[in-house]
Design an enzyme around this catalytic site. Structure first.
Site, PDB file in Angstrom:
ATOM      1  N   THR A  81       0.964  -1.320   0.172  1.00 15.76           N
ATOM      2  CA  THR A  81       0.050  -0.027   0.060  1.00 15.76           C
ATOM      3  C   THR A  81       1.016   1.110   0.112  1.00 15.76           C
ATOM      4  O   THR A  81       2.046   1.123   0.510  1.00 15.76           O
ATOM      5  CB  THR A  81      -0.975  -0.054   1.112  1.00 15.76           C
ATOM      6  N   ALA A  82       0.451   2.468  -0.770  1.00 16.41           N
ATOM      7  CA  ALA A  82       0.941   3.560  -0.467  1.00 16.41           C
ATOM      8  C   ALA A  82       0.065   4.513   0.436  1.00 16.41           C
ATOM      9  O   ALA A  82      -0.291   5.729   0.028  1.00 16.41           O
ATOM     10  CB  ALA A  82       1.267   4.140  -1.763  1.00 16.41           C
ATOM     11  N   SER A  83      -0.608   3.819   1.268  1.00 15.70           N
ATOM     12  CA  SER A  83      -1.683   4.618   2.032  1.00 15.70           C
ATOM     13  C   SER A  83      -2.793   5.336   1.254  1.00 15.70           C
ATOM     14  O   SER A  83      -3.251   4.748   0.040  1.00 15.70           O
ATOM     15  CB  SER A  83      -1.116   5.742   2.971  1.00 15.70           C
ATOM     16  N   HIS A  84      -3.261   6.554   1.175  1.00 15.25           N
ATOM     17  CA  HIS A  84      -4.115   7.251   0.399  1.00 15.25           C
ATOM     18  C   HIS A  84      -3.566   7.697  -0.700  1.00 15.25           C
ATOM     19  O   HIS A  84      -4.247   8.416  -1.696  1.00 15.25           O
ATOM     20  CB  HIS A  84      -4.643   8.437   1.245  1.00 15.25           C
TER      21      HIS A  84
END
Length: 250
Positions: A81-84
Site C-alpha cells: 500500500t501507499a496509504s491514501h
C-alpha cells in the site's frame, strides 16, 4: 534486536507464516507473486495471502494477532500500500512491514532493512514456482525434493469482522440502522475497504447494498484519490448535501 525479522530462513523453519496482502492498487498482484517466489527461495514454507490479494492494514494486524492455529501464526506481514496516495501505472506503490506483534516494524528493523539495501548485490528467487491463484480461498501445497511450501489464500474480512464484533455492539448499531428515520451511505472510494464495508453493513447488519458506494476495489481507485476528506470525497460530500467546507447546503 536490529536484525529482528530479517532472517527469513530461520523464521521459515518454524512453520510460521508470512502474511501478504494489499490495498488492490496497480502492481499489487505482480508484487505478491514476486514476494512468494523470493520467500520460497529464502526458505519460508508457509504463506497466508488475502483473497484477491486484498488486506486492509487493520485486518493484517488482526490476522497476525487473532487467526490460528497458533503454530502457524505469522512472524510478519507485507502490506502492499501507499496509504491514501493515488494508484495506477504512473502513480504510487508502497510496502509496509508488520511484525509478529501485529504492529508496524519498529525503527530498529526498518533501519536494518535500509542498511541492507545499501549492500545487497543479489537476491535469490524461485522462477519456476507456480503462480498463486488469489481468486479462490483455499490451500495449495508445492513440493520438490528439498521442501514443501504451503500457500493458504484466506478470507480477507473474516478475522477483522469477528474482532470488530467483540469491540462494538453490533445489535445496537443494527437497531439504529434499521430505523425508518435514519439513512446512511459508506463510500469506499474504490479502495480496499469495499469488501469490509459490504461484509459489515450488508452481510452482518442486514442493510441494502445501496448503502455501500464505490465498494469494488480498483487498481487505480477509479481514477480518484482514495483519501476520505472534503477535497477528494466529492461524491460523498455531494450525497450528504454539504459544501466543500463541510457545511450543510440549505
Amino acid at each position: 534486536g536490529a536484525g529482528q525479522g530479517t532472517d527469513a530462513v530461520e523464521l521459515g523453519s518454524t512453520g510460521q507464516s508470512l502474511l501478504i496482502g494489499g490495498d488492490g492498487r496497480y502492481y499489487n498482484d505482480v508484487a505478491i507473486q514476486k514476494i512468494v517466489k523470493i520467500g520460497a527461495a529464502m526458505g519460508i514454507t508457509r504463506f497466508w495471502i488475502g483473497k484477491d490479494g486484498l488486506l486492509s492494514t487493520p485486518a493484517v494486524s488482526s490476522i497476525i494477532r487473532e487467526r490460528g492455529p497458533a503454530w502457524q501464526k505469522p512472524f510478519g506481514a507485507f502490506i502492499l500500500t501507499a496509504s491514501h496516495n493515488p494508484g495506477g501505472p504512473e502513480e504510487d506503490f508502497g510496502i509496509k512491514y508488520n511484525c509478529g506483534n501485529g504492529g508496524p516494524a519498529p525503527e530498529g528493523l526498518t533501519d536494518a532493512i535500509f542498511e541492507n539495501t545499501k549492500v545487497i548485490s543479489e537476491y535469490i528467487t524461485c522462477p519456476d514456482f507456480p503462480e498463486v491463484d488469489l481468486s479462490t480461498v483455499g490451500t495449495t501445497v508445492v513440493s520438490d525434493e528439498f521442501r514443501t511450501v504451503t500457500i493458504e489464500v484466506i478470507d480477507s474480512t473474516e478475522t477483522q469482522v469477528n474482532l470488530l464484533k467483540t469491540v462494538f455492539d453490533f445489535d445496537q448499531i443494527k437497531t439504529l440502522l434499521d430505523r425508518e428515520d435514519f439513512s446512511m451511505v459508506y463510500d469506499s472510494m474504490h479502495g480496499v475497504n469495499g469488501p469490509y464495508a459490504k461484509k459489515v453493513l450488508v452481510d452482518v447488519l442486514g442493510q441494502d447494498e445501496s448503502t455501500c458506494v464505490n465498494a469494488e476495489p480498483k487498481d487505480d481507485f477509479g481514477g480518484g484519490h482514495a483519501d476520505p476528506n472534503l477535497t477528494y470525497a466529492k461524491e460523498l460530500v455531494e450525497t450528504m448535501g454539504l459544501d466543500k467546507t463541510g457545511a450543510k447546503i440549505d
